[in-house]
Design a protein around this motif. Sequence first.
Motif, PDB file in Angstrom:
ATOM      1  N   VAL A 216       0.837  -1.199   0.000  1.00  0.00           N
ATOM      2  CA  VAL A 216       0.000   0.000   0.000  1.00  0.00           C
ATOM      3  C   VAL A 216       0.876   1.255   0.000  1.00  0.00           C
ATOM      4  N   LEU A 217       0.541   2.203  -0.877  1.00  0.00           N
ATOM      5  CA  LEU A 217       1.214   3.496  -0.916  1.00  0.00           C
ATOM      6  C   LEU A 217       0.345   4.535  -0.227  1.00  0.00           C
ATOM      7  N   LEU A 218       0.976   5.420   0.539  1.00  0.00           N
ATOM      8  CA  LEU A 218       0.296   6.561   1.122  1.00  0.00           C
ATOM      9  C   LEU A 218       0.711   7.796   0.335  1.00  0.00           C
ATOM     10  N   LEU A 219      -0.259   8.477  -0.250  1.00  0.00           N
ATOM     11  CA  LEU A 219      -0.021   9.663  -1.061  1.00  0.00           C
ATOM     12  C   LEU A 219      -0.559  10.884  -0.321  1.00  0.00           C
ATOM     13  N   GLY A 220       0.273  11.904  -0.153  1.00  0.00           N
ATOM     14  CA  GLY A 220      -0.156  13.085   0.562  1.00  0.00           C
ATOM     15  C   GLY A 220       0.036  12.927   2.061  1.00  0.00           C
ATOM     16  N   THR A 221      -0.358  13.959   2.809  1.00  0.00           N
ATOM     17  CA  THR A 221      -0.194  13.932   4.263  1.00  0.00           C
ATOM     18  C   THR A 221      -1.482  14.369   4.951  1.00  0.00           C
ATOM     19  N   GLY A 222      -1.649  13.872   6.183  1.00  0.00           N
ATOM     20  CA  GLY A 222      -2.758  14.291   7.027  1.00  0.00           C
ATOM     21  C   GLY A 222      -4.110  14.126   6.373  1.00  0.00           C
ATOM     22  N   ARG A 223      -4.940  15.156   6.511  1.00  0.00           N
ATOM     23  CA  ARG A 223      -6.317  15.090   6.015  1.00  0.00           C
ATOM     24  C   ARG A 223      -6.381  14.905   4.507  1.00  0.00           C
ATOM     25  N   TYR A 224      -5.302  15.222   3.775  1.00  0.00           N
ATOM     26  CA  TYR A 224      -5.305  15.107   2.320  1.00  0.00           C
ATOM     27  C   TYR A 224      -4.753  13.770   1.836  1.00  0.00           C
ATOM     28  N   SER A 225      -4.351  12.903   2.730  1.00  0.00           N
ATOM     29  CA  SER A 225      -3.673  11.667   2.318  1.00  0.00           C
ATOM     30  C   SER A 225      -4.668  10.647   1.771  1.00  0.00           C
ATOM     31  N   ARG A 226      -4.188   9.843   0.838  1.00  0.00           N
ATOM     32  CA  ARG A 226      -4.988   8.791   0.211  1.00  0.00           C
ATOM     33  C   ARG A 226      -4.154   7.525   0.117  1.00  0.00           C
ATOM     34  N   TRP A 227      -4.848   6.397   0.114  1.00  0.00           N
ATOM     35  CA  TRP A 227      -4.188   5.105  -0.067  1.00  0.00           C
ATOM     36  C   TRP A 227      -4.376   4.620  -1.499  1.00  0.00           C
ATOM     37  N   MET A 228      -3.345   3.953  -2.012  1.00  0.00           N
ATOM     38  CA  MET A 228      -3.477   3.186  -3.249  1.00  0.00           C
ATOM     39  C   MET A 228      -2.718   1.872  -3.105  1.00  0.00           C
ATOM     40  N   GLU A 229      -3.344   0.806  -3.531  1.00  0.00           N
ATOM     41  CA  GLU A 229      -2.684  -0.494  -3.658  1.00  0.00           C
ATOM     42  C   GLU A 229      -2.815  -0.901  -5.118  1.00  0.00           C
ATOM     43  N   SER A 230      -1.715  -0.746  -5.850  1.00  0.00           N
ATOM     44  CA  SER A 230      -1.788  -0.827  -7.305  1.00  0.00           C
ATOM     45  C   SER A 230      -2.825   0.214  -7.737  1.00  0.00           C
ATOM     46  N   SER A 231      -3.856  -0.169  -8.498  1.00  0.00           N
ATOM     47  CA  SER A 231      -4.871   0.793  -8.892  1.00  0.00           C
ATOM     48  C   SER A 231      -6.130   0.708  -8.039  1.00  0.00           C
ATOM     49  N   LEU A 232      -6.092  -0.063  -6.948  1.00  0.00           N
ATOM     50  CA  LEU A 232      -7.151   0.024  -5.954  1.00  0.00           C
ATOM     51  C   LEU A 232      -6.931   1.284  -5.137  1.00  0.00           C
ATOM     52  N   THR A 233      -8.004   1.979  -4.789  1.00  0.00           N
ATOM     53  CA  THR A 233      -7.896   3.150  -3.939  1.00  0.00           C
ATOM     54  C   THR A 233      -8.690   2.925  -2.662  1.00  0.00           C
ATOM     55  N   ASP A 234      -8.540   3.855  -1.713  1.00  0.00           N
ATOM     56  CA  ASP A 234      -9.307   3.727  -0.478  1.00  0.00           C
ATOM     57  C   ASP A 234     -10.792   3.998  -0.688  1.00  0.00           C
ATOM     58  N   ALA A 235     -11.199   4.343  -1.922  1.00  0.00           N
ATOM     59  CA  ALA A 235     -12.609   4.537  -2.242  1.00  0.00           C
ATOM     60  C   ALA A 235     -13.188   3.385  -3.067  1.00  0.00           C
ATOM     61  N   THR A 236     -12.367   2.407  -3.435  1.00  0.00           N
ATOM     62  CA  THR A 236     -12.861   1.284  -4.230  1.00  0.00           C
ATOM     63  C   THR A 236     -13.770   0.413  -3.368  1.00  0.00           C
TER      64      THR A 236
END
Length: 600
Positions: free
Chosen positions: A186-206
Motif C-alpha cells: 500500500v502506498l500513502l499519497l499526501g499527508t494528514g487530512r489530504y492523504s490517500r491510499w493506493m494499492e496498485s490501482s485500488l484506492t481507499d474509495a474502491t
Amino acid sequence: MADTIQLAGTWQAIEGMRFGLQQASVMGTVKLGSAATRGLALLEGALQAFVAEPLPPRRPDERDDIRLLSLFAFVYAAVQREARIAVGSGGRVQAVRAATGHAVAYSVCLPIASADAGRVAVEWACRLCNALLVAPVNQQAAELAKRRDEVLHLLQPFSSARVNTYNITLAAFRLGIPVMLFDPPVLLLGTGRYSRWMESSLTDATPAIGARMARHKNETSRVLRAAGLPGGVHQMVTSADHAVQAAAQLGYPVVVKPSDQERGAGVSADLMTEQSVRSAWELARQASPNVLVEKFAPGATHRLTVFQGQVIRVSRRIAGGVTGDGVRTIAALVVEAQQTESQRRAQRRQGVPRLALDDEALGVLAQDGRAASDIPAAGMFVRLRRRHNINAGGSNESVKLDGVHPDNLQLARDAARLLRLDFAGIDLIMGDISRSWLETEALICEVNAQPQMAASSEPEVWDRVLRELVGPCARIPARLLIVRDDRVHSHALAELIAREEPDVSVSCGAGLWVAKRRASMPFESGFKAAQALLRRTDVNSAVCLMTLDELEREGLPMDRWDRIESDEKPAPGSKEGSRLQAVMATLRAHIGSARYESGS
C-alpha cells in the motif's frame, strides 16, 4: 587512477530524506582522477547505447567534473528504473577535498528505494562510466552488454512486483506529492487530512462489493447482462467432459478460462476442437478450481480504463506473434523477437521467454494452416498465442480517445458505474472500436477492479490519476522543530501543545497529540512519531519535534516543510552550533511551499 571514477569509504543509507531528495538516500564519497573529465565527451556519446532513458540536458554553467558525476548519478538511477525499481532522479554532489595524487573527493547523496539495490547500482554506474571514459564503445560493446544483463538480473529481486505501484511512485515524484510505502504493497499519497491510499490501482474509495464481483467473471457477466450490457455467454464447468459438453452447446469456437484469475492466467481462446477444449480445461484448472467455457467473440481486445467516471486511456491488445519480412522463416523471426529488450526483460522476470515455438504456438500455426518453416510475406502478422495478454507475449498499442465511438466510451463508463468502481479496466472485444457496439458484435469479457496500466511511455496518464485522486492540495501545513533530548520529556512540551491552535497536532518521541488530545503511546523516535502523525486523516496541521541525533541518524520523515527551526540557539563555533549548522545544510532544500497545485 587519473582517468577514472573511484568509490571510496563506506556508503551509508538512511530511512529519511535530505538534500532535497524525495525518498530515502545513500551517501558516500566518490573520487575523480585528475584526468577523468578528459573522456567526458566520449562518455556522453556512448551512454545512450546502455541506458534506456535519454540523457539529462547539460546546464549552461555546469562544470565538467559536476557533469561527469551527474551522469554517474543518472546511470545509477536509470538502471534501477529499467529494473522497475522506483528511484527518482537527482542527487547532491559536492567537492570536499583534494586527495592523494591530485584526485578530488566528492560527497555524493543519491536516492534509494532499497539499500541493497542501491549498492549494486552504484557499482555498475562506476564500472560503466569508467569503461566509457577510456575506450570507444565498439571495442567493448559485447562485454558491457553482458555485464548490464548481469546487473539487471542482480536487481531483479528488488523490482516492484506491481507495475502500477512503480508508475504511481514515479508520478508522485514528478508531481511533488509526498509518497511513502505504508504497509506493503500500500502506498500513502499526501499527508494528514489530504492523504490517500493506493494499492496498485485500488484506492481507499474502491468498494469491496464491486471489487469482489469484478474478480469473478461469471458474476460480472451476470450483472452486465442483467443491465442489458454485452456480458459473456458461458457455462461453469467441473470437468474436461463437462467443458466439451458446454462447448458443443455454445458452439465452436469457444474460450476456456478461470472465472477468478487475472492477466490471462489459464486462458485459452479461439478453440475449435474437442481435444483443444480438454487441454484448455487442464490448463485453466491448474490456475483455479473455478473454470468456465465461454462463447468466443471475434475481434481485438480493447482495454478502456475508467477513472472516476471518465475514460482516461484506451489501448488495443495484440496477441503475441511475429511480422514477416518475406525472407526469414517464422522460426527465425521468433528467435529474433526473443532478443528484443522487452522480451529479454520479460524472460529475466519470468525465467522463460514469453514468445516461443511451444505447443501453444505450434497449435495456433496448425489451426491457421501454417508451419514454423513457412516464410510469411513482408508485413504479414503471424499470431502465435491464443490470448492477447502482455504476459503471453502480446503487446499494447494506444488508441486515441477521439478514435473510439462515443457509444463505446459510454459503455465503459456504464460498466464501471454498474459495479460502483472508481477505477476499472473494461475489456471490450470488437472488430472496429470506431463503430458503435450497438451496431456490431461486441463483448465485455472482463471488468477489472484493479486494472494494470503499463504506461511508462504515457506518464501523463498516471499524472492525471494522481491529480484527480489527491485533489488540489496534497499536504497539510507542517513545521519541524529541532529540540534537545530532554525537551521532549519536559513540561515545555505541555506548554508547546497548550499554545498551539486547536487544529494543530504535535508529534515527538513521547507520543502524538491530535487537537490537544493525547492520541498514542510513545514511539522509538521522533522520526517514527512524525510519520505516524502525518499519516492520520484527522490531522489538519502538524508540528513535528525531532532531536539533532534523530535527524543525523534518520533524516526527515517528509520532503517539504513550511518551516524548519531549532528551539536552541547554540553559540557559533561551539560543538553543538557546528552540528546544528551541518544538519541544517542537509535540510535547507526541504524548506518551502507545502502546497501542491493540480495544474503545476
